[in-house]
Design an enzyme around this catalytic site. Sequence first.
Site, PDB file in Angstrom:
ATOM      1  N   GLY A  11       0.822  -1.214   0.000  1.00 32.50           N
ATOM      2  CA  GLY A  11       0.000   0.000   0.000  1.00 32.50           C
ATOM      3  C   GLY A  11       0.851   1.257   0.000  1.00 32.50           C
ATOM      4  N   ASN A  33      -2.626  -8.549   1.118  1.00 29.97           N
ATOM      5  CA  ASN A  33      -3.548  -9.402   0.353  1.00 29.97           C
ATOM      6  C   ASN A  33      -3.916  -8.752  -0.984  1.00 29.97           C
ATOM      7  OD1 ASN A  33      -5.328  -7.413   1.003  1.00 29.97           O
ATOM      8  ND2 ASN A  33      -6.811  -8.726   2.057  1.00 29.97           N
ATOM      9  N   SER A  76      -4.917  -2.229   5.839  1.00 32.85           N
ATOM     10  CA  SER A  76      -6.321  -1.806   5.983  1.00 32.85           C
ATOM     11  C   SER A  76      -6.698  -0.940   4.790  1.00 32.85           C
ATOM     12  CB  SER A  76      -6.539  -0.967   7.243  1.00 32.85           C
ATOM     13  OG  SER A  76      -7.891  -0.542   7.304  1.00 32.85           O
ATOM     14  N   ASN A 100      -4.576 -11.454  15.408  1.00 29.95           N
ATOM     15  CA  ASN A 100      -3.599 -12.433  14.907  1.00 29.95           C
ATOM     16  C   ASN A 100      -2.170 -11.915  15.042  1.00 29.95           C
ATOM     17  OD1 ASN A 100      -5.548 -14.279  14.159  1.00 29.95           O
ATOM     18  ND2 ASN A 100      -5.746 -13.467  12.074  1.00 29.95           N
ATOM     19  N   LYS A 106       3.479 -11.768  20.336  1.00 28.40           N
ATOM     20  CA  LYS A 106       3.693 -12.409  21.647  1.00 28.40           C
ATOM     21  C   LYS A 106       4.557 -13.665  21.483  1.00 28.40           C
ATOM     22  CE  LYS A 106       0.659 -14.377  25.140  1.00 28.40           C
ATOM     23  NZ  LYS A 106       0.031 -15.577  24.544  1.00 28.40           N
ATOM     24  N   TYR A 146     -14.574   1.537   9.730  1.00 25.92           N
ATOM     25  CA  TYR A 146     -13.141   1.861   9.862  1.00 25.92           C
ATOM     26  C   TYR A 146     -12.850   2.402  11.259  1.00 25.92           C
ATOM     27  CZ  TYR A 146      -8.622   4.033   8.606  1.00 25.92           C
ATOM     28  OH  TYR A 146      -7.300   4.398   8.535  1.00 25.92           O
ATOM     29  N   LYS A 150     -10.615   0.570  14.186  1.00 28.63           N
ATOM     30  CA  LYS A 150      -9.377   1.178  14.682  1.00 28.63           C
ATOM     31  C   LYS A 150      -9.457   1.434  16.187  1.00 28.63           C
ATOM     32  CE  LYS A 150      -6.889   1.499  10.866  1.00 28.63           C
ATOM     33  NZ  LYS A 150      -5.568   0.862  10.742  1.00 28.63           N
ATOM     34  N   THR A 176      -2.444  12.010   5.148  1.00 23.82           N
ATOM     35  CA  THR A 176      -1.080  11.932   4.633  1.00 23.82           C
ATOM     36  C   THR A 176      -1.138  11.810   3.116  1.00 23.82           C
ATOM     37  OG1 THR A 176      -0.422  10.823   6.661  1.00 23.82           O
ATOM     38  CG2 THR A 176       1.095  10.636   4.828  1.00 23.82           C
ATOM     39  N   ARG A 187      -9.889   9.877  -2.388  1.00 23.53           N
ATOM     40  CA  ARG A 187      -9.520  10.898  -1.410  1.00 23.53           C
ATOM     41  C   ARG A 187      -9.237  12.223  -2.114  1.00 23.53           C
ATOM     42  NH1 ARG A 187      -5.987   7.704   2.861  1.00 23.53           N
ATOM     43  NH2 ARG A 187      -5.334   6.633   0.983  1.00 23.53           N
TER      44      ARG A 187
END
Length: 322
Positions: A11, A33, A76, A100, A106, A146, A150, A176, A187
């Site tokens: 992205g 993906n 995302s 996940n 962890k 969204y 978040k 950004t 956008r």
Amino acid sequence: MKRVLITGAAGFLGSHLCDRFIAEGYHVIGMDNLITGDMRNIQHLFKLEHFEFYHHDVSKFVFVPGDLDYILHFASPASPIDYLKIPIQTLKVGSLGTHNLLGLAKAKKARMLIASTSEVYGDPLVHPQTEDYWGNVNPVGPRGVYDEAKRFQEAITMAYHTFHKLETRIVRIFNTYGPRMRLNDGRVLPTFIGQAMRNEPLTAFGDGSQTRSFCYVSDLVDGIYKLLLSDYALPVNIGNPAEITINEFGEEILKLTASTQKIIHTPLPKDDPKQRKPDITLARKLLGWEPKVSRAEGLKITLDYFKSLSPEELAKSAPRFA
Ligand code: UDP
């Protein structure tokens, strides 16, 4: 050599982060993906010894062989028209995907940084937005998928931090822009530049008096890099506080592109925030960070990027946000 996993690597932000971590001497593992990502953004990295890529949806169990020092979760959809097209995936990548990756962090004893957003403040009633403002979000509106994903992402990340003692970082990213934004992602910046380049009028939604504050991508990436290496686990705003109305922004784009077109007004999408500007006092103090690239400089570089695209690509206009 430190090893970093970057999700959403193909992205806009993910690909710039890959570039930065490669430049800093890391082994970078990209994952995407490709629903909204584009392999062309990372094509130049494939020849490098210290870059690898997994085509994978992080909403499903994530497996990465070997050690990991850092995980940056940037997968995302990030444009309002994308949330409308793929609302369930948007919710899943922010919630299940984050879960996940926290599990992976962890298991690997890695530090995890999540890409949160100014959208957690919704249509803000506090201006400029400080990190201690809880926000004004419509959970069932078009942006809710969204915003709430978040917000959940921040909550589960803090829970792993306090309960499992995982090292975590939360960046709240404001608007950004820069090279590799999708021209037709809907956008305002790519839309206006695309319209000006096709000699069409610019479509300001509503009366165009709503404000945004635009940060050039290299400044954002620098803030994220510094935050990752800091020892601060609570959310930090990273953005450029230079605030501008959408009408003024349209005028700047017309001037920059030497367009003789006008700004026209079309209906304002539901729940469109009326104002947005980061308070970056915390980032200044904590990270010694502040944005360096002015809008004039950043827009010029971004325009050059859009000019380098093929005519077929430039011809595609964005679908409308209803
Ligand atoms: N906007 C606009 N015309 C467009 C696209 C967007 O006036 O063609 C406005 C939109 O209504 C919002 C602002 O520009 O007020 C920024 O929109 P964008 O989708 O870039 O990001 P947002 O900050 O809303 O997530």
